[in-house]
Design a protein around this motif. Sequence first.
Motif, PDB file in Angstrom:
ATOM      1  N   ASP A  92       0.746  -1.085   0.100  1.00  0.00           N
ATOM      2  CA  ASP A  92      -0.012   0.005  -0.119  1.00  0.00           C
ATOM      3  C   ASP A  92       0.712   1.261  -0.022  1.00  0.00           C
ATOM      4  N   TRP A  93       1.864   1.345   0.849  1.00  0.00           N
ATOM      5  CA  TRP A  93       3.085   2.370   0.738  1.00  0.00           C
ATOM      6  C   TRP A  93       3.726   2.361  -0.415  1.00  0.00           C
ATOM      7  N   ALA A  94       4.015   1.130  -0.956  1.00  0.00           N
ATOM      8  CA  ALA A  94       4.917   1.123  -2.419  1.00  0.00           C
ATOM      9  C   ALA A  94       3.830   1.708  -3.445  1.00  0.00           C
ATOM     10  N   ARG A  95       2.664   1.396  -3.493  1.00  0.00           N
ATOM     11  CA  ARG A  95       1.928   2.107  -4.615  1.00  0.00           C
ATOM     12  C   ARG A  95       1.673   3.523  -4.548  1.00  0.00           C
ATOM     13  N   PHE A  96       1.657   4.108  -3.221  1.00  0.00           N
ATOM     14  CA  PHE A  96       1.476   5.428  -3.285  1.00  0.00           C
ATOM     15  C   PHE A  96       2.661   6.098  -3.612  1.00  0.00           C
ATOM     16  N   ILE A  97       4.155   5.720  -3.223  1.00  0.00           N
ATOM     17  CA  ILE A  97       5.243   6.275  -3.653  1.00  0.00           C
ATOM     18  C   ILE A  97       5.478   6.032  -5.181  1.00  0.00           C
ATOM     19  N   TYR A  98       5.096   4.720  -5.803  1.00  0.00           N
ATOM     20  CA  TYR A  98       5.443   4.731  -7.091  1.00  0.00           C
ATOM     21  C   TYR A  98       4.470   4.931  -8.152  1.00  0.00           C
ATOM     22  N   GLN A 105       0.819  14.176  -5.834  1.00  0.00           N
ATOM     23  CA  GLN A 105      -0.179  13.659  -5.381  1.00  0.00           C
ATOM     24  C   GLN A 105      -1.604  14.192  -5.651  1.00  0.00           C
ATOM     25  N   GLU A 106      -2.531  13.270  -5.841  1.00  0.00           N
ATOM     26  CA  GLU A 106      -3.773  13.464  -6.367  1.00  0.00           C
ATOM     27  C   GLU A 106      -4.853  13.573  -5.172  1.00  0.00           C
ATOM     28  N   GLY A 107      -5.865  14.275  -5.138  1.00  0.00           N
ATOM     29  CA  GLY A 107      -6.668  14.123  -4.081  1.00  0.00           C
ATOM     30  C   GLY A 107      -6.946  15.653  -3.141  1.00  0.00           C
ATOM     31  N   ASN A 108      -7.563  15.498  -2.126  1.00  0.00           N
ATOM     32  CA  ASN A 108      -7.751  16.943  -1.322  1.00  0.00           C
ATOM     33  C   ASN A 108      -6.701  17.046  -0.293  1.00  0.00           C
ATOM     34  N   GLY A 109      -5.888  15.905  -0.067  1.00  0.00           N
ATOM     35  CA  GLY A 109      -5.214  15.912   1.220  1.00  0.00           C
ATOM     36  C   GLY A 109      -4.095  16.770   1.094  1.00  0.00           C
ATOM     37  N   THR A 110      -3.655  17.376   2.244  1.00  0.00           N
ATOM     38  CA  THR A 110      -2.650  18.339   2.302  1.00  0.00           C
ATOM     39  C   THR A 110      -1.301  17.869   2.891  1.00  0.00           C
ATOM     40  N   ASP A 111      -1.595  16.563   3.464  1.00  0.00           N
ATOM     41  CA  ASP A 111      -0.296  16.384   4.244  1.00  0.00           C
ATOM     42  C   ASP A 111       0.243  14.781   3.701  1.00  0.00           C
ATOM     43  N   TYR A 112       1.303  15.152   2.834  1.00  0.00           N
ATOM     44  CA  TYR A 112       1.879  14.261   1.996  1.00  0.00           C
ATOM     45  C   TYR A 112       1.858  12.766   2.697  1.00  0.00           C
ATOM     46  N   GLY A 113       1.158  11.881   2.266  1.00  0.00           N
ATOM     47  CA  GLY A 113       1.493  10.344   2.851  1.00  0.00           C
ATOM     48  C   GLY A 113       0.579   9.959   3.954  1.00  0.00           C
ATOM     49  N   ARG A 114       0.331  11.305   4.933  1.00  0.00           N
ATOM     50  CA  ARG A 114      -0.295  10.704   6.257  1.00  0.00           C
ATOM     51  C   ARG A 114      -1.357   9.610   6.098  1.00  0.00           C
ATOM     52  N   GLU A 115      -2.421   9.908   5.254  1.00  0.00           N
ATOM     53  CA  GLU A 115      -3.312   8.858   5.541  1.00  0.00           C
ATOM     54  C   GLU A 115      -2.930   7.623   5.015  1.00  0.00           C
ATOM     55  N   ALA A 130      -0.063   6.526   5.471  1.00  0.00           N
ATOM     56  CA  ALA A 130       1.083   5.817   6.330  1.00  0.00           C
ATOM     57  C   ALA A 130       0.194   5.476   7.431  1.00  0.00           C
ATOM     58  N   GLN A 131      -1.076   5.956   7.946  1.00  0.00           N
ATOM     59  CA  GLN A 131      -1.645   5.526   8.988  1.00  0.00           C
ATOM     60  C   GLN A 131      -2.320   4.124   8.780  1.00  0.00           C
ATOM     61  N   LYS A 132      -2.745   4.107   7.474  1.00  0.00           N
ATOM     62  CA  LYS A 132      -3.404   2.601   6.956  1.00  0.00           C
ATOM     63  C   LYS A 132      -2.219   1.560   7.137  1.00  0.00           C
ATOM     64  N   VAL A 133      -1.099   2.160   6.485  1.00  0.00           N
ATOM     65  CA  VAL A 133      -0.082   1.050   6.543  1.00  0.00           C
ATOM     66  C   VAL A 133       0.291   0.591   7.915  1.00  0.00           C
ATOM     67  N   HIS A 134       0.409   1.839   9.087  1.00  0.00           N
ATOM     68  CA  HIS A 134       0.598   1.336  10.326  1.00  0.00           C
ATOM     69  C   HIS A 134      -0.145   0.593  10.895  1.00  0.00           C
ATOM     70  N   ALA A 135      -1.582   0.856  10.735  1.00  0.00           N
ATOM     71  CA  ALA A 135      -2.196  -0.185  11.285  1.00  0.00           C
ATOM     72  C   ALA A 135      -2.504  -1.443  11.027  1.00  0.00           C
ATOM     73  N   GLY A 136      -2.126  -1.499   9.516  1.00  0.00           N
ATOM     74  CA  GLY A 136      -2.005  -3.058   9.134  1.00  0.00           C
ATOM     75  C   GLY A 136      -0.559  -3.532   9.648  1.00  0.00           C
ATOM     76  N   LEU A 137       0.384  -2.878   9.810  1.00  0.00           N
ATOM     77  CA  LEU A 137       1.522  -3.482  10.658  1.00  0.00           C
ATOM     78  C   LEU A 137       1.408  -3.728  12.052  1.00  0.00           C
ATOM     79  N   LEU A 138       0.532  -3.045  12.700  1.00  0.00           N
ATOM     80  CA  LEU A 138       0.387  -3.334  13.789  1.00  0.00           C
ATOM     81  C   LEU A 138      -0.490  -4.578  14.290  1.00  0.00           C
ATOM     82  N   ARG A 139      -1.479  -4.671  13.393  1.00  0.00           N
ATOM     83  CA  ARG A 139      -2.237  -5.872  13.250  1.00  0.00           C
ATOM     84  C   ARG A 139      -1.526  -7.165  12.779  1.00  0.00           C
ATOM     85  N   THR A 140      -0.617  -7.083  12.008  1.00  0.00           N
ATOM     86  CA  THR A 140       0.276  -8.382  11.614  1.00  0.00           C
ATOM     87  C   THR A 140       1.426  -8.576  12.415  1.00  0.00           C
ATOM     88  N   GLY A 141       1.804  -8.110  13.487  1.00  0.00           N
ATOM     89  CA  GLY A 141       2.995  -8.038  14.287  1.00  0.00           C
ATOM     90  C   GLY A 141       4.146  -7.256  14.324  1.00  0.00           C
TER      91      GLY A 141
END
Length: 449
Positions: A344-350, A362-372, A374-385
């Motif tokens: 998910d992070w790699a797709r965002f970067i690439y 970055q396309e969309g309305n977000g003004t904080d580059y990658g934060r949303e 990153a939070q999704k990836v963080h939750a996934g990594l936390l869930r998987t150990g």
Amino acid sequence: MTEREGSMFGEMRRMARTSGAVGGIAARIAGERIFGIKTDQARHAEDLKAVLGNLKGPMMKVAQFLSTVPDVLPPEYAAQLAELQANAPPMGWAFVRRRMAGELGPDWEKKFQSFSREAQAAASLGQVHRATLPDGSDVAVKLQYPDMPSIVDADLRQVKLAMAVYKRMDNAIIQDDIYVELSERLREELDYMREAAQMRLYGAMLRDVPDVNIPVPVPGYTTTRLITMNWLKGMGLKAWLEQKPSQEQRNRLATALFRAWYIPFYRYGIIHGDPHLGNYQVSESGALNLLDYGSIRVFEAKFVTGVLELHAAVRDDDLTRAAHAYDVWGFKGITEEQIMVLNDWARFIYEPLIQDRVRPIQEGNGTDYGREVAQKVHAGLLRTGGVRPPREFVLMDRSAVGLGAVFMRLGAELNWAKLFHETVAAFDAAALTARQAVALQIAGVPAAK
């Protein structure tokens, strides 16, 4: 009191001051994560920024670094620390004279036609004075603040404490190697002779790249704690943007930034690890002045190959190829589920490097580059150990995130995929290794310690 005793007491005062700030982070995070105590993190983060922003030395640089690595610190702290612009109070003239005499000898003033008493800029590890050499050349003289080696050690101990506390609360990203990488790069930044060599290295690698200006160190005026280079005329990026440059001007600068970072990486395996706004100027002609060469990372060709392999894996949606790329990078023992999360992070970067069209980074309305993301990836990594990123990953990821944020601020709209393919054309691992060895030797860059 001797100078050594004064230094020791100064370090003790600094330890007390930074320990309070770091301890405050630890207590507030622990209170919320363990005991459910709700705190005003935004207000506490502003307090922390105020404390660190008034400190000379690496604690501020460390804070800037951590603010660009997603989820190493809570977002409230990261957002505030990202704003630190290295505006530490300058050293007084009396100290400057003593330090210059220690570096260039008691008759140092005779080696300059003029030397400004007031610092022109203050950075985290030193301050810059403008001067004129006997031949009339305008130069920038960067002088390191006092006692930096001991201050680096003191600050790094505090950072290690903060990261250890956060790790107990949140193990999505195991940070041990991040700390090792951070420590080694910071200690390298103390050696201005190394920085001068790295400046020569970038001058050679980017010699034929349009719209990129690299300062040139002056022989005989540089020591381990002093670096003198030709003065580059330019305006800070923030001030330049306030003049409302055209889309064409902003695209031109973004193109120069992209090439300044990624031509050295894909052709020589070398990256500038400090994509901080204070390290850019815009010249009178609209070109990029790239400053500060203390944080440079040299990679083996294998790592660069892994970066390109992951690009291809994301482009083709190939999970097996992605697993191989992460293994090449140094992610060990990760599961298929974790690979999918990391992708998910790699797709965002690439993604901008895959879509063959003109677009913002970055396309969309977000003004904080990658934060949303990153939070999704963080939750996934936390869930998987959790995962343990290899140390080589840290500055590479920091550069991608930091540059992305600058491209957003510029409002650049480019065909990033075309730029990328121009940069990686005819990539060859063996050729990269050979070019890297020759460039490092010619520039005189010492081996990493």
